[in-house]
Design a protein around this motif. Sequence first.
Motif, PDB file in Angstrom:
ATOM      1  N   ALA A 146      49.025  -5.631  28.450  1.00 52.11           N
ATOM      2  CA  ALA A 146      50.309  -6.096  27.909  1.00 52.11           C
ATOM      3  C   ALA A 146      51.201  -4.948  27.452  1.00 52.11           C
ATOM      4  O   ALA A 146      52.384  -5.159  27.165  1.00 52.11           O
ATOM      5  CB  ALA A 146      50.059  -7.053  26.750  1.00 52.11           C
ATOM      6  N   GLY A 147      50.645  -3.750  27.357  1.00 49.71           N
ATOM      7  CA  GLY A 147      51.443  -2.605  26.948  1.00 49.71           C
ATOM      8  C   GLY A 147      51.568  -2.449  25.442  1.00 49.71           C
ATOM      9  O   GLY A 147      52.551  -1.892  24.946  1.00 49.71           O
ATOM     10  N   ALA A 148      50.569  -2.938  24.707  1.00 49.48           N
ATOM     11  CA  ALA A 148      50.572  -2.748  23.254  1.00 49.48           C
ATOM     12  C   ALA A 148      50.365  -1.269  22.930  1.00 49.48           C
ATOM     13  O   ALA A 148      49.898  -0.485  23.763  1.00 49.48           O
ATOM     14  CB  ALA A 148      49.469  -3.588  22.607  1.00 49.48           C
ATOM     15  N   LYS A 149      50.718  -0.888  21.711  1.00 51.97           N
ATOM     16  CA  LYS A 149      50.574   0.507  21.298  1.00 51.97           C
ATOM     17  C   LYS A 149      49.500   0.697  20.227  1.00 51.97           C
ATOM     18  O   LYS A 149      49.087   1.825  19.956  1.00 51.97           O
ATOM     19  CB  LYS A 149      51.910   1.034  20.762  1.00 51.97           C
ATOM     20  N   TYR A 150      49.060  -0.408  19.619  1.00 49.79           N
ATOM     21  CA  TYR A 150      48.152  -0.305  18.481  1.00 49.79           C
ATOM     22  C   TYR A 150      46.990  -1.274  18.645  1.00 49.79           C
ATOM     23  O   TYR A 150      47.175  -2.422  19.016  1.00 49.79           O
ATOM     24  CB  TYR A 150      48.893  -0.611  17.172  1.00 49.79           C
ATOM     25  N   LEU A 151      45.782  -0.787  18.303  1.00 49.76           N
ATOM     26  CA  LEU A 151      44.562  -1.571  18.487  1.00 49.76           C
ATOM     27  C   LEU A 151      43.664  -1.384  17.271  1.00 49.76           C
ATOM     28  O   LEU A 151      43.595  -0.295  16.695  1.00 49.76           O
ATOM     29  CB  LEU A 151      43.837  -1.090  19.743  1.00 49.76           C
ATOM     30  N   HIS A 152      42.976  -2.458  16.889  1.00 45.66           N
ATOM     31  CA  HIS A 152      41.975  -2.375  15.831  1.00 45.66           C
ATOM     32  C   HIS A 152      40.662  -2.956  16.339  1.00 45.66           C
ATOM     33  O   HIS A 152      40.641  -4.048  16.913  1.00 45.66           O
ATOM     34  CB  HIS A 152      42.415  -3.148  14.582  1.00 45.66           C
ATOM     35  N   LEU A 153      39.583  -2.232  16.120  1.00 42.17           N
ATOM     36  CA  LEU A 153      38.269  -2.692  16.563  1.00 42.17           C
ATOM     37  C   LEU A 153      37.289  -2.736  15.392  1.00 42.17           C
ATOM     38  O   LEU A 153      37.248  -1.816  14.569  1.00 42.17           O
ATOM     39  CB  LEU A 153      37.698  -1.748  17.633  1.00 42.17           C
ATOM     40  N   GLY A 154      36.506  -3.809  15.356  1.00 39.01           N
ATOM     41  CA  GLY A 154      35.352  -3.850  14.470  1.00 39.01           C
ATOM     42  C   GLY A 154      34.219  -3.079  15.117  1.00 39.01           C
ATOM     43  O   GLY A 154      34.309  -2.628  16.261  1.00 39.01           O
ATOM     44  N   GLN A 155      33.125  -2.932  14.404  1.00 39.63           N
ATOM     45  CA  GLN A 155      31.999  -2.138  14.926  1.00 39.63           C
ATOM     46  C   GLN A 155      31.403  -2.739  16.190  1.00 39.63           C
ATOM     47  O   GLN A 155      31.089  -2.014  17.144  1.00 39.63           O
ATOM     48  CB  GLN A 155      30.929  -2.005  13.848  1.00 39.63           C
ATOM     49  N   GLU A 156      31.262  -4.065  16.235  1.00 35.17           N
ATOM     50  CA  GLU A 156      30.701  -4.694  17.436  1.00 35.17           C
ATOM     51  C   GLU A 156      31.656  -4.556  18.612  1.00 35.17           C
ATOM     52  O   GLU A 156      31.240  -4.288  19.749  1.00 35.17           O
ATOM     53  CB  GLU A 156      30.393  -6.167  17.159  1.00 35.17           C
ATOM     54  N   ASP A 157      32.964  -4.725  18.335  1.00 32.82           N
ATOM     55  CA  ASP A 157      33.962  -4.547  19.395  1.00 32.82           C
ATOM     56  C   ASP A 157      33.955  -3.103  19.893  1.00 32.82           C
ATOM     57  O   ASP A 157      34.073  -2.838  21.095  1.00 32.82           O
ATOM     58  CB  ASP A 157      35.361  -4.887  18.876  1.00 32.82           C
TER      59      ASP A 157
END
Length: 202
Positions: free
Chosen positions: A70-81
């Motif tokens: 989608a062309g997002a610029k920001y991502l957040h991940l949990g430990q499992e992700d």
Amino acid sequence: MPYPDPFYPVVDSLAWVERLTKLGVGTIQLRAKDLDDSQSLQMVTDALAITHGTQTKLVVNDYWRAAIVAGAKYLHLGQEDLADADLKSIREAGLSLGISTHDEDELATALAAKPDYVALGPIFFTTLKSMRFAPQGIPKITEWKKLLGHIPLVAIGGIKFEHAAEIFAAGADSIAVVSDVTQNADPDARVRQWLGVSAEAA
């Protein structure tokens, strides 16, 4: 503007993204669970359309493939992700990356991924999701900020507006807020309170 902004609400719907964007919130995390690939791509695309042309930075939680497409610029991940994610593809797509942590082992895992910020939680007891980690407490913020140095530290978990000054003073760069906004009797007024405090913290 700093990233993430000092006030960092986490919401689970496009309606909330739109509402907070109109209020002038600088950073919003969209955290919607249990979507398949097509649903997540549609939601991220729609959320980016809402924030396009505004000052709001949209952070996609978990769905890194959708964020890339989608062309997002920001991502957040949990430990499992994080364990399942393709960090090379995420970096090649130019995504900024925030990572959740709950203890020292997870912090080490997060730092190995060279994150743009680290989230520490839960600071207080939270009823929003069952946590296998006990509340960290405010002193842990100061301890972890020393370890992180220049990397921004986001405090999350059971935090209300009344805690903000103490948490910023302890060393947090940003406060992620969930129920204090979404379950508030007057969310718009609460957001304006937070925006006032975060302007002072920035």
